[in-house]
Design an enzyme around this catalytic site. Structure first.
Site, short mmCIF file in Angstrom:
data_model
loop_
_atom_site.label_atom_id
_atom_site.label_comp_id
_atom_site.label_asym_id
_atom_site.label_seq_id
_atom_site.Cartn_x
_atom_site.Cartn_y
_atom_site.Cartn_z
N ASP A 30 0.85 -1.19 0.00
CA ASP A 30 0.00 0.00 0.00
C ASP A 30 0.89 1.24 0.00
OD1 ASP A 30 -3.22 0.53 0.93
OD2 ASP A 30 -1.82 2.20 1.14
N ILE A 31 0.47 2.25 -0.75
CA ILE A 31 1.25 3.47 -0.88
C ILE A 31 1.25 4.28 0.43
CG2 ILE A 31 -0.58 5.06 -1.67
CD1 ILE A 31 1.30 5.87 -3.96
N ASN A 81 -12.93 -3.01 2.36
CA ASN A 81 -13.88 -1.92 2.45
C ASN A 81 -14.83 -2.04 1.27
OD1 ASN A 81 -12.61 -0.78 4.74
ND2 ASN A 81 -11.09 0.20 3.43
N GLY A 87 -15.45 3.50 3.45
CA GLY A 87 -14.08 3.94 3.27
C GLY A 87 -13.42 3.45 2.00
N GLN A 88 -14.17 2.77 1.12
CA GLN A 88 -13.55 2.32 -0.14
C GLN A 88 -13.28 3.54 -1.02
OE1 GLN A 88 -15.73 -0.65 -2.42
NE2 GLN A 88 -14.02 -0.91 -3.85
N HIS A 94 -10.18 -5.10 -3.67
CA HIS A 94 -8.86 -5.42 -3.13
C HIS A 94 -8.99 -5.75 -1.66
CE1 HIS A 94 -9.62 -1.12 -2.79
NE2 HIS A 94 -8.96 -1.16 -1.65
N LEU A 95 -8.05 -6.57 -1.17
CA LEU A 95 -8.01 -6.97 0.23
C LEU A 95 -6.78 -6.34 0.86
CD1 LEU A 95 -9.19 -9.41 -1.61
CD2 LEU A 95 -9.02 -10.72 0.49
N HIS A 96 -6.95 -5.77 2.04
CA HIS A 96 -5.82 -5.23 2.79
C HIS A 96 -5.31 -6.29 3.75
CE1 HIS A 96 -6.76 -0.84 1.99
NE2 HIS A 96 -7.94 -1.36 1.76
P1 5GP Z 1 -9.72 1.45 0.01
O1 5GP Z 1 -9.87 2.72 0.80
O2 5GP Z 1 -10.35 1.56 -1.37
O3 5GP Z 1 -10.16 0.22 0.74
O4 5GP Z 1 -8.16 1.25 -0.18
C1 5GP Z 1 -7.44 1.85 -1.19
C2 5GP Z 1 -5.99 1.75 -0.77
O5 5GP Z 1 -5.20 1.92 -1.91
C3 5GP Z 1 -5.56 2.81 0.24
O6 5GP Z 1 -5.07 2.16 1.41
C4 5GP Z 1 -4.49 3.61 -0.50
O7 5GP Z 1 -3.44 3.98 0.36
C5 5GP Z 1 -4.05 2.65 -1.58
N1 5GP Z 1 -3.63 3.27 -2.82
C6 5GP Z 1 -4.27 4.25 -3.50
N2 5GP Z 1 -3.60 4.55 -4.64
C7 5GP Z 1 -2.54 3.71 -4.68
C8 5GP Z 1 -1.47 3.52 -5.62
O8 5GP Z 1 -1.36 4.20 -6.65
N3 5GP Z 1 -0.55 2.57 -5.33
C9 5GP Z 1 -0.63 1.80 -4.20
N4 5GP Z 1 0.34 0.89 -4.03
N5 5GP Z 1 -1.61 1.95 -3.29
C10 5GP Z 1 -2.55 2.89 -3.53
#
Ligand code: 5GP
Length: 112
Positions: A30-31, A81, A87-88, A94-96
């Site tokens: 994750d970034i 999410n 919070g998505q 995707h899975l964290h």
């Molecule tokens: P969500 O909030 O949709 O469940 O999670 C999206 C996740 O993607 C966030 O934790 C965010 O930090 C990560 N993310 C967003 N853009 C990028 C990217 O360009 N590269 C990577 N590696 N992670 C990203």
């Protein structure tokens, strides 16, 4: 479905370091990590949300393999999410995987 940042990473249009890859999914860091280990398991198929993924459980199984490969199989948290209200922010399923720090016992939600 419009292409998301994760769709572009899956297709190779945007380069990323792949920690894991199989026929169904990839895993990347994750970034904006919320734990010492914060890895995203991303199905190659561009499913927007978990509720859109009726029969696509391969990615869920792959999360265990990724956790093993990362050396965190004994203790990790898996988060999905679903929907903006939860919070998505990227609408490519995707899975964290979060690991490498303690999580409060009984604590349910979020990255805290
Ligand atoms: P969500 O909030 O949709 O469940 O999670 C999206 C996740 O993607 C966030 O934790 C965010 O930090 C990560 N993310 C967003 N853009 C990028 C990217 O360009 N590269 C990577 N590696 N992670 C990203």
């Amino acid at each position: 479905m419009s292409e998301t940042i994760f769709g572009k990473i899956v297709s190779g249009e945007i380069p990323a370091e792949l920690l894991y890859e199989d026929e169904h999914c990839i895993a990347i860091n994750d970034i904006n990590p919320q734990a010492p280990v914060h890895v995203l398991v991303i199905p190659k198929k561009g499913i927007p949300r978990l509720v859109d993924a009726a029969a696509d459980d391969q990615a869920l199984l792959a999360a265990g393999k990724v956790a093993e490969q990362l050396g965190v199989a004994e203790a990790f948290r898996l988060i999905v999410n679903n929907g903006a209200g939860a919070g998505q922010t990227v609408f490519h399923l995707h899975l964290h995987i979060l690991a490498g720090r303690g999580f409060a016992e009984g604590q349910m939600a979020g990255f805290q």
